[in-house]
Scaffold this active site. Structure first.
Site, short mmCIF file in Angstrom:
data_model
loop_
_atom_site.label_atom_id
_atom_site.label_comp_id
_atom_site.label_asym_id
_atom_site.label_seq_id
_atom_site.Cartn_x
_atom_site.Cartn_y
_atom_site.Cartn_z
N ARG A 47 0.78 -1.13 0.19
CA ARG A 47 -0.34 0.02 0.24
C ARG A 47 0.58 1.17 0.16
NH1 ARG A 47 -4.72 0.03 4.56
NH2 ARG A 47 -3.22 -0.77 5.67
N GLY A 66 -4.53 5.49 23.64
CA GLY A 66 -4.32 4.57 23.40
C GLY A 66 -4.69 3.78 22.30
N GLY A 88 0.37 -3.88 10.83
CA GLY A 88 0.28 -3.14 11.97
C GLY A 88 -0.17 -1.10 11.14
N GLU A 89 0.79 -1.22 10.28
CA GLU A 89 1.14 0.20 9.77
C GLU A 89 0.27 1.76 9.89
OE1 GLU A 89 4.06 1.84 6.73
OE2 GLU A 89 3.46 0.03 6.56
N ARG A 90 -0.87 1.57 9.88
CA ARG A 90 -2.28 2.56 10.18
C ARG A 90 -1.54 3.03 11.11
NH1 ARG A 90 -7.17 2.79 10.38
NH2 ARG A 90 -7.46 4.50 9.62
N ARG A 91 -1.70 1.85 12.21
CA ARG A 91 -1.42 2.03 13.82
C ARG A 91 0.05 2.61 14.11
NH1 ARG A 91 -2.92 -3.86 15.65
NH2 ARG A 91 -2.37 -3.36 12.96
N GLU A 122 -1.78 -10.18 4.03
CA GLU A 122 -2.73 -9.38 5.26
C GLU A 122 -3.67 -7.15 4.70
OE1 GLU A 122 -2.08 -6.72 9.07
OE2 GLU A 122 -0.30 -6.76 7.63
N ASN A 123 -2.77 -7.40 3.37
CA ASN A 123 -3.36 -5.61 2.72
C ASN A 123 -4.60 -6.29 1.88
OD1 ASN A 123 -2.53 -2.93 3.57
ND2 ASN A 123 -0.32 -4.18 3.64
N ARG A 126 -7.88 -7.27 2.62
CA ARG A 126 -8.44 -6.43 3.87
C ARG A 126 -8.97 -5.42 2.56
NH1 ARG A 126 -4.64 -6.66 7.70
NH2 ARG A 126 -5.68 -6.68 9.85
#
Length: 295
Positions: A47, A66, A88-91, A122-123, A126
């Site tokens: 992405r 958090g 977990g790139e967005r986080r 994973e991407n 989604r």
């Protein structure tokens, strides 16, 4: 780096697909607070575009409450406190945007291939990639893991034509890629434009599709008309070729089972032979007739 006592993520890619959900049945792993400055982005992340408004909302939430779900990291060198992001790139991005110092994470041991496969799959699972990002993800799997289109299709539960259609997008001119990534062109429109035989007209046709808001059906009709005109021009041009050139083309077409064109250059006695192919299998067939192996 502080450790928290908590239940671990479920093992396997399936757990990662479910937003890295915590598996209460497995307590063998612990969540650690890892410094954001010690983490580098996943080099295999397919992405390239992220919803900035969505990241800002997530960042605001992180400031207040958090990060609830830990990200997944790997540590290439156990002696060095440096990590690579697996999932977990967005986080990760939102936490940096929120100016956090640390982020909860689980550190796992995995190879480059495992890291790349998990990041890509994973991407894809989604389904929030752009068509070009999805195409690049398939290309990455093929290149890095030495997979064929058929093997990628089987691994992902897709059909081979589905994979092939996405991979074709990578051959689009840059202006069309930008329009596709921006959402000005749809996947269906881009695929239809790729059917144009005169590749020099691709960008012009794409601009016309955007400017006139042409539907896929309208584009299909237009491409068919343009291809028909191109065929007529080609036939008219071929009639001016010397008899021996036309005869050579005919024999080559019989040998390879596809259209073959001999183009003479302005330099006397020189030219080139063009042998088009419709798919990877078709290319392999032609190469075999030439006693050339890709193995």
């Amino acid at each position: 780096m502080a450790k928290r006592k908590t239940s671990a993520l479920g093992r396997g890619i399936e757990a990662l697909f479910e937003e890295n959900s915590v598996d209460e049945s497995n307590a063998s792993e612990s969540v650690q607070d890892v410094s954001l400055s010690a983490i580098r982005a996943n080099p295999y992340q397919p992405r390239r575009t992220f919803d900035q408004a969505g990241l800002k909302e997530l960042a605001d939430s992180i400031k207040k409450s958090g990060v609830f779900q830990p990200i997944i990291l790997r540590q290439p060198d156990p002696q060095v406190e440096r990590y690579e992001l697996v999932a977990g790139e967005r986080r990760f991005r939102a936490s940096k945007l929120a100016k956090q110092k640390t982020i909860p994470a689980i550190v796992r041991v995995m190879s480059d291939e495992q890291m790349m496969e998990i990041a890509v799959l994973e991407n894809l699972q989604r389904e929030d990639l752009t068509p070009l990002e999805e195409a690049q993800a398939y290309q990455t799997l093929m290149t890095k893991l030495s997979l064929t289109q058929a093997q990628v299709a089987t691994k992902l539960g897709k059909s081979r034509p589905y994979i092939a259609n996405y991979l074709r997008l990578l051959g689009l001119p840059e202006p069309i890629k930008k329009a596709l990534n921006a959402g000005d062109l749809s996947m269906g429109q881009a695929r239809t434009i790729l059917g144009l035989k005169d590749k020099r007209q691709l960008t012009k046709l794409a601009k016309r599709a955007v400017d006139q808001n042409l539907t896929v059906r309208q584009l299909e009709k237009l491409v068919a008309e343009m291809n028909g005109t191109a065929v007529k021009k080609s036939r008219h041009k071929s009639q001016r070729k010397p008899v021996y050139i036309r005869e050579a083309e005919s024999q080559l077409q019989s040998k390879f089972g596809t259209k073959v064109a001999l183009a003479q250059s302005r330099k006397k006695g020189s030219g080139k032979i063009e042998i088009p192919y419709s798919s990877t299998d078709d290319l392999t067939r032609i190469l075999e007739l030439l006693n050339i192996s890709l193995d």
